[in-house]
Design a protein around this motif. Structure first.
Motif, short mmCIF file in Angstrom:
data_model
loop_
_atom_site.label_atom_id
_atom_site.label_comp_id
_atom_site.label_asym_id
_atom_site.label_seq_id
_atom_site.Cartn_x
_atom_site.Cartn_y
_atom_site.Cartn_z
N ALA A 88 -6.47 -4.09 -3.60
CA ALA A 88 -6.65 -5.38 -4.27
C ALA A 88 -8.14 -5.66 -4.49
O ALA A 88 -8.55 -6.05 -5.59
CB ALA A 88 -6.01 -6.50 -3.45
N ALA A 89 -8.95 -5.43 -3.46
CA ALA A 89 -10.39 -5.69 -3.58
C ALA A 89 -11.05 -4.76 -4.59
O ALA A 89 -11.98 -5.16 -5.29
CB ALA A 89 -11.06 -5.55 -2.21
N CYS A 90 -10.57 -3.53 -4.68
CA CYS A 90 -11.15 -2.56 -5.61
C CYS A 90 -10.65 -2.73 -7.04
O CYS A 90 -11.15 -2.07 -7.95
CB CYS A 90 -10.87 -1.14 -5.12
N SER A 91 -9.69 -3.61 -7.25
CA SER A 91 -9.20 -3.90 -8.60
C SER A 91 -10.21 -4.80 -9.31
O SER A 91 -10.96 -5.55 -8.68
CB SER A 91 -7.85 -4.62 -8.54
N ASP A 92 -10.21 -4.73 -10.62
CA ASP A 92 -11.10 -5.60 -11.40
C ASP A 92 -10.68 -7.05 -11.30
O ASP A 92 -11.53 -7.95 -11.31
CB ASP A 92 -11.12 -5.15 -12.86
N PHE A 93 -9.38 -7.28 -11.21
CA PHE A 93 -8.84 -8.64 -11.10
C PHE A 93 -7.75 -8.64 -10.05
O PHE A 93 -7.05 -7.65 -9.86
CB PHE A 93 -8.24 -9.12 -12.43
N ARG A 94 -7.60 -9.78 -9.37
CA ARG A 94 -6.54 -9.98 -8.41
C ARG A 94 -5.81 -11.26 -8.78
O ARG A 94 -6.46 -12.28 -9.02
CB ARG A 94 -7.12 -10.12 -6.99
N VAL A 95 -4.49 -11.20 -8.83
CA VAL A 95 -3.71 -12.40 -9.10
C VAL A 95 -2.68 -12.55 -8.00
O VAL A 95 -2.20 -11.58 -7.43
CB VAL A 95 -3.02 -12.36 -10.49
N GLY A 96 -2.38 -13.79 -7.68
CA GLY A 96 -1.40 -14.09 -6.65
C GLY A 96 -0.98 -15.53 -6.80
O GLY A 96 -1.21 -16.14 -7.84
N GLY A 97 -0.40 -16.06 -5.79
CA GLY A 97 0.05 -17.44 -5.81
C GLY A 97 -0.24 -18.11 -4.49
O GLY A 97 -0.86 -17.51 -3.59
N PRO A 98 0.22 -19.34 -4.31
CA PRO A 98 -0.04 -20.06 -3.07
C PRO A 98 0.50 -19.35 -1.83
O PRO A 98 -0.06 -19.49 -0.75
CB PRO A 98 0.68 -21.40 -3.27
N ASP A 99 1.57 -18.56 -1.97
CA ASP A 99 2.17 -17.87 -0.84
C ASP A 99 1.57 -16.49 -0.59
O ASP A 99 1.96 -15.81 0.37
CB ASP A 99 3.67 -17.73 -1.03
N THR A 100 0.63 -16.08 -1.43
CA THR A 100 -0.05 -14.80 -1.19
C THR A 100 -0.73 -14.88 0.17
O THR A 100 -1.32 -15.91 0.53
CB THR A 100 -1.09 -14.53 -2.29
N ASP A 101 -0.64 -13.81 0.95
CA ASP A 101 -1.18 -13.77 2.31
C ASP A 101 -1.90 -12.42 2.46
O ASP A 101 -1.26 -11.38 2.54
CB ASP A 101 -0.01 -13.90 3.29
N ILE A 102 -3.23 -12.47 2.47
CA ILE A 102 -4.01 -11.24 2.41
C ILE A 102 -4.96 -11.17 3.61
O ILE A 102 -5.47 -12.19 4.06
CB ILE A 102 -4.78 -11.18 1.06
N ALA A 103 -5.16 -9.97 4.12
CA ALA A 103 -6.07 -9.80 5.26
C ALA A 103 -6.71 -8.43 5.22
O ALA A 103 -6.10 -7.45 4.79
CB ALA A 103 -5.34 -9.99 6.58
N VAL A 104 -7.95 -8.38 5.69
CA VAL A 104 -8.67 -7.12 5.94
C VAL A 104 -8.47 -6.85 7.43
O VAL A 104 -9.00 -7.57 8.26
CB VAL A 104 -10.18 -7.28 5.61
N THR A 105 -7.69 -5.85 7.75
CA THR A 105 -7.21 -5.69 9.13
C THR A 105 -7.94 -4.65 9.97
O THR A 105 -7.60 -4.45 11.13
CB THR A 105 -5.72 -5.34 9.12
N ALA A 106 -8.96 -4.01 9.45
CA ALA A 106 -9.61 -2.90 10.17
C ALA A 106 -10.15 -3.31 11.54
O ALA A 106 -10.13 -2.52 12.48
CB ALA A 106 -10.72 -2.31 9.32
#
Length: 172
Positions: free
Chosen positions: A116-134
């Protein structure tokens, strides 16, 4: 890998949608899936009829990240080789010559968030739940990119805490 684990379709002229299709594994990215993604992208790069690529996930997750069961079954040597190969594949995605869009519906973790981060654009909605887990396993990734996307302070917060960001906060 089953051919069905990475689906492709053209929802509109000039648009290629690649869908991670392992909903039972929350679209965990196996090495075979990542290689198939790379092959599809290589073909798309050469196809003048394709102007943009959308990366999506089937079911209730964009992607839970790399397939941890697959990684656990590897020897240490094979695991290192796989991660080096994966870095090269991710770099090719990041430098893909056409626009890329990550359709981040629902949950994204680990390598899903990398894509997602490496994409030119990211789209989602209010329920999108994203984390960098390293950070949860003592690692660090996206250090070279996240500052530019979200700012230095937010990047450090996300990289050190691995906390989840919902769509509304991500939009801000």
């Amino acid at each position: 890998m089953s051919i069905d684990e990475l689906r492709d379709d053209t929802p509109a002229p000039g648009v290629l949608r690649l869908t991670l299709n392992r909903p039972g594994a929350r679209n965990a990215i196996s090495l075979a899936v990542q290689r198939a993604l790379d092959l599809s992208l290589s073909a798309a790069a050469e196809d003048d009829g394709i102007r943009v690529v959308i990366l999506a996930g089937a079911g209730a997750a964009f992607s839970s990240g790399y397939d941890l069961k697959e990684l656990a079954a590897m020897t240490e040597e094979d695991g290192v080789a796989a991660m080096l190969e994966r870095d090269e594949l991710l770099w090719r995605y990041f430098t893909f010559p056409k626009p890329t869009v990550a359709a981040v519906a629902a949950v994204s973790r680990g390598a899903g968030t990398l894509y997602a981060a490496c994409s030119d654009f990211r789209v989602g909605g209010p329920d999108t739940d994203i984390a960098v887990t390293a950070a949860t396993y003592g690692g660090a990734n996206l250090t070279w990119l996240l500052d530019g996307l979200v700012g230095a302070g937010h990047a450090r917060d996300l990289l050190m805490t691995s906390r989840s960001v919902l769509g509304v906060e991500a939009y801000r």
